[in-house]
Design a protein around this motif. Structure first.
Motif, PDB file in Angstrom:
ATOM      1  N   ARG A 142       0.847  -1.203   0.000  1.00  0.00           N
ATOM      2  CA  ARG A 142       0.000   0.000   0.000  1.00  0.00           C
ATOM      3  C   ARG A 142       0.880   1.250   0.000  1.00  0.00           C
ATOM      4  NH1 ARG A 142      -3.698   3.029  -1.927  1.00  0.00           N
ATOM      5  NH2 ARG A 142      -4.657   4.434  -0.442  1.00  0.00           N
ATOM      6  N   ALA A 143       1.968   1.223   0.740  1.00  0.00           N
ATOM      7  CA  ALA A 143       2.889   2.358   0.764  1.00  0.00           C
ATOM      8  C   ALA A 143       3.448   2.630  -0.629  1.00  0.00           C
ATOM      9  CB  ALA A 143       4.015   2.094   1.760  1.00  0.00           C
ATOM     10  N   GLU A 144       3.793   1.566  -1.346  1.00  0.00           N
ATOM     11  CA  GLU A 144       4.295   1.736  -2.705  1.00  0.00           C
ATOM     12  C   GLU A 144       3.224   2.316  -3.621  1.00  0.00           C
ATOM     13  OE1 GLU A 144       6.157  -1.800  -4.241  1.00  0.00           O
ATOM     14  OE2 GLU A 144       7.525  -1.923  -2.527  1.00  0.00           O
ATOM     15  N   GLN A 145       1.975   1.899  -3.443  1.00  0.00           N
ATOM     16  CA  GLN A 145       0.886   2.455  -4.251  1.00  0.00           C
ATOM     17  C   GLN A 145       0.755   3.959  -4.018  1.00  0.00           C
ATOM     18  OE1 GLN A 145      -2.456   0.160  -2.893  1.00  0.00           O
ATOM     19  NE2 GLN A 145      -2.105  -1.493  -4.367  1.00  0.00           N
ATOM     20  N   ILE A 146       0.823   4.370  -2.777  1.00  0.00           N
ATOM     21  CA  ILE A 146       0.715   5.796  -2.458  1.00  0.00           C
ATOM     22  C   ILE A 146       1.907   6.555  -3.039  1.00  0.00           C
ATOM     23  CG2 ILE A 146       0.778   7.487  -0.564  1.00  0.00           C
ATOM     24  CD1 ILE A 146      -0.951   5.456   1.038  1.00  0.00           C
ATOM     25  N   ALA A 147       3.084   5.977  -2.960  1.00  0.00           N
ATOM     26  CA  ALA A 147       4.273   6.631  -3.503  1.00  0.00           C
ATOM     27  C   ALA A 147       4.187   6.761  -5.022  1.00  0.00           C
ATOM     28  CB  ALA A 147       5.529   5.865  -3.101  1.00  0.00           C
ATOM     29  N   ILE A 148       3.659   5.757  -5.690  1.00  0.00           N
ATOM     30  CA  ILE A 148       3.487   5.836  -7.144  1.00  0.00           C
ATOM     31  C   ILE A 148       2.466   6.911  -7.497  1.00  0.00           C
ATOM     32  CG2 ILE A 148       2.632   4.574  -9.171  1.00  0.00           C
ATOM     33  CD1 ILE A 148       4.038   2.080  -7.915  1.00  0.00           C
ATOM     34  N   LEU A 149       1.404   7.015  -6.707  1.00  0.00           N
ATOM     35  CA  LEU A 149       0.453   8.113  -6.906  1.00  0.00           C
ATOM     36  C   LEU A 149       1.146   9.456  -6.737  1.00  0.00           C
ATOM     37  CD1 LEU A 149      -2.750   6.912  -4.989  1.00  0.00           C
ATOM     38  CD2 LEU A 149      -2.477   7.183  -7.470  1.00  0.00           C
ATOM     39  N   ALA A 150       2.011   9.551  -5.732  1.00  0.00           N
ATOM     40  CA  ALA A 150       2.740  10.801  -5.483  1.00  0.00           C
ATOM     41  C   ALA A 150       3.674  11.113  -6.636  1.00  0.00           C
ATOM     42  CB  ALA A 150       3.512  10.713  -4.168  1.00  0.00           C
ATOM     43  N   LEU A 151       4.347  10.117  -7.156  1.00  0.00           N
ATOM     44  CA  LEU A 151       5.243  10.323  -8.295  1.00  0.00           C
ATOM     45  C   LEU A 151       4.460  10.822  -9.506  1.00  0.00           C
ATOM     46  CD1 LEU A 151       8.055  10.126  -9.523  1.00  0.00           C
ATOM     47  CD2 LEU A 151       7.593   7.701  -9.973  1.00  0.00           C
ATOM     48  N   SER A 152       3.326  10.224  -9.754  1.00  0.00           N
ATOM     49  CA  SER A 152       2.472  10.660 -10.857  1.00  0.00           C
ATOM     50  C   SER A 152       1.987  12.092 -10.646  1.00  0.00           C
ATOM     51  CB  SER A 152       1.281   9.704 -10.987  1.00  0.00           C
ATOM     52  OG  SER A 152       0.398  10.166 -11.970  1.00  0.00           O
ATOM     53  N   TRP A 153       1.588  12.394  -9.417  1.00  0.00           N
ATOM     54  CA  TRP A 153       1.128  13.750  -9.084  1.00  0.00           C
ATOM     55  C   TRP A 153       2.249  14.763  -9.306  1.00  0.00           C
ATOM     56  CZ3 TRP A 153       2.540  17.177  -5.123  1.00  0.00           C
ATOM     57  CH2 TRP A 153       1.700  18.265  -4.936  1.00  0.00           C
ATOM     58  N   LEU A 154       3.446  14.424  -8.869  1.00  0.00           N
ATOM     59  CA  LEU A 154       4.591  15.318  -9.083  1.00  0.00           C
ATOM     60  C   LEU A 154       4.860  15.501 -10.569  1.00  0.00           C
ATOM     61  CD1 LEU A 154       7.025  14.023  -6.320  1.00  0.00           C
ATOM     62  CD2 LEU A 154       6.009  16.312  -6.441  1.00  0.00           C
ATOM     63  N   GLY A 155       4.763  14.424 -11.332  1.00  0.00           N
ATOM     64  CA  GLY A 155       5.013  14.485 -12.764  1.00  0.00           C
ATOM     65  C   GLY A 155       4.053  15.391 -13.500  1.00  0.00           C
ATOM     66  N   GLN A 156       2.880  15.592 -12.942  1.00  0.00           N
ATOM     67  CA  GLN A 156       1.881  16.458 -13.558  1.00  0.00           C
ATOM     68  C   GLN A 156       1.948  17.888 -13.051  1.00  0.00           C
ATOM     69  OE1 GLN A 156      -1.922  14.520 -13.070  1.00  0.00           O
ATOM     70  NE2 GLN A 156      -1.125  12.600 -13.853  1.00  0.00           N
ATOM     71  N   ASN A 157       2.797  18.136 -12.068  1.00  0.00           N
ATOM     72  CA  ASN A 157       2.918  19.458 -11.474  1.00  0.00           C
ATOM     73  C   ASN A 157       4.099  20.182 -12.130  1.00  0.00           C
ATOM     74  OD1 ASN A 157       3.723  21.613  -9.656  1.00  0.00           O
ATOM     75  ND2 ASN A 157       2.291  20.715  -8.184  1.00  0.00           N
ATOM     76  N   GLU A 158       3.793  21.144 -12.977  1.00  0.00           N
ATOM     77  CA  GLU A 158       4.821  21.829 -13.758  1.00  0.00           C
ATOM     78  C   GLU A 158       5.835  22.574 -12.900  1.00  0.00           C
ATOM     79  OE1 GLU A 158       3.029  24.265 -16.765  1.00  0.00           O
ATOM     80  OE2 GLU A 158       1.860  22.589 -17.558  1.00  0.00           O
ATOM     81  N   PHE A 182      13.599   4.277  -4.028  1.00  0.00           N
ATOM     82  CA  PHE A 182      13.278   5.489  -4.784  1.00  0.00           C
ATOM     83  C   PHE A 182      11.895   5.999  -4.406  1.00  0.00           C
ATOM     84  CE2 PHE A 182      11.500   7.721  -8.468  1.00  0.00           C
ATOM     85  CZ  PHE A 182      12.438   8.732  -8.599  1.00  0.00           C
ATOM     86  N   LEU A 183      10.946   5.087  -4.258  1.00  0.00           N
ATOM     87  CA  LEU A 183       9.594   5.490  -3.855  1.00  0.00           C
ATOM     88  C   LEU A 183       9.615   6.145  -2.479  1.00  0.00           C
ATOM     89  CD1 LEU A 183       7.558   2.452  -5.199  1.00  0.00           C
ATOM     90  CD2 LEU A 183       7.752   4.750  -6.193  1.00  0.00           C
ATOM     91  N   ALA A 184      10.493   5.667  -1.609  1.00  0.00           N
ATOM     92  CA  ALA A 184      10.650   6.306  -0.301  1.00  0.00           C
ATOM     93  C   ALA A 184      11.146   7.737  -0.477  1.00  0.00           C
ATOM     94  CB  ALA A 184      11.620   5.504   0.564  1.00  0.00           C
ATOM     95  N   ALA A 185      12.066   7.943  -1.422  1.00  0.00           N
ATOM     96  CA  ALA A 185      12.579   9.289  -1.690  1.00  0.00           C
ATOM     97  C   ALA A 185      11.482  10.201  -2.229  1.00  0.00           C
ATOM     98  CB  ALA A 185      13.749   9.221  -2.660  1.00  0.00           C
ATOM     99  N   VAL A 186      10.574   9.638  -3.010  1.00  0.00           N
ATOM    100  CA  VAL A 186       9.434  10.420  -3.511  1.00  0.00           C
ATOM    101  C   VAL A 186       8.616  10.931  -2.329  1.00  0.00           C
ATOM    102  CG1 VAL A 186       7.243  10.278  -4.777  1.00  0.00           C
ATOM    103  CG2 VAL A 186       9.319   9.239  -5.736  1.00  0.00           C
ATOM    104  N   LEU A 187       8.340  10.042  -1.385  1.00  0.00           N
ATOM    105  CA  LEU A 187       7.555  10.449  -0.221  1.00  0.00           C
ATOM    106  C   LEU A 187       8.336  11.375   0.700  1.00  0.00           C
ATOM    107  CD1 LEU A 187       5.670   7.115   0.494  1.00  0.00           C
ATOM    108  CD2 LEU A 187       4.763   9.211  -0.543  1.00  0.00           C
TER     109      LEU A 187
END
Length: 92
Positions: free
Chosen positions: A5-21, A47-52
């Motif tokens: 679940r933590a990885e899922q949230i981190a992937i969501l965060a990575l995607s959110w960051l990728g869409q934030n100009e 890496f996902l930990a670094a995203v969070l």
């Protein structure tokens, strides 16, 4: 929280960051990653930990991210603690 679940949230965060100009280039600079590496790194729990780590540096970012994804405001930090490296946090 499970590591999955933590990885899922981190992937969501990575995607959110990728869409934030505004934030995406800041994240890339802070992480040392480039846009081409993100897909392969998205499967790396460290890496996902670094995203969070990056996301949770600013409460405004956390609120915006959580509001978009209908998460509780504490979930990104809880997810961070479920990923590698959190056990090494020292506040001294």
């Amino acid at each position: 929280m499970s590591p999955e679940r933590a990885e899922q949230i981190a992937i969501l965060a990575l995607s959110w960051l990728g869409q934030n100009e505004e934030l995406f280039p800041v994240f890339l600079g802070a992480s040392g990653a480039n846009a081409d590496e993100l897909r392969e790194q998205a499967e790396n729990p460290a890496f996902l930990a670094a995203v969070l780590d990056f996301l949770t540096m600013d409460d405004t970012w956390v609120v915006e991210f959580c509001d978009v994804h209908h998460l509780k405001y504490e979930e990104p930090l809880t997810a961070r603690y479920a990923l590698p490296g959190a056990e090494a946090v020292h506040w001294t």
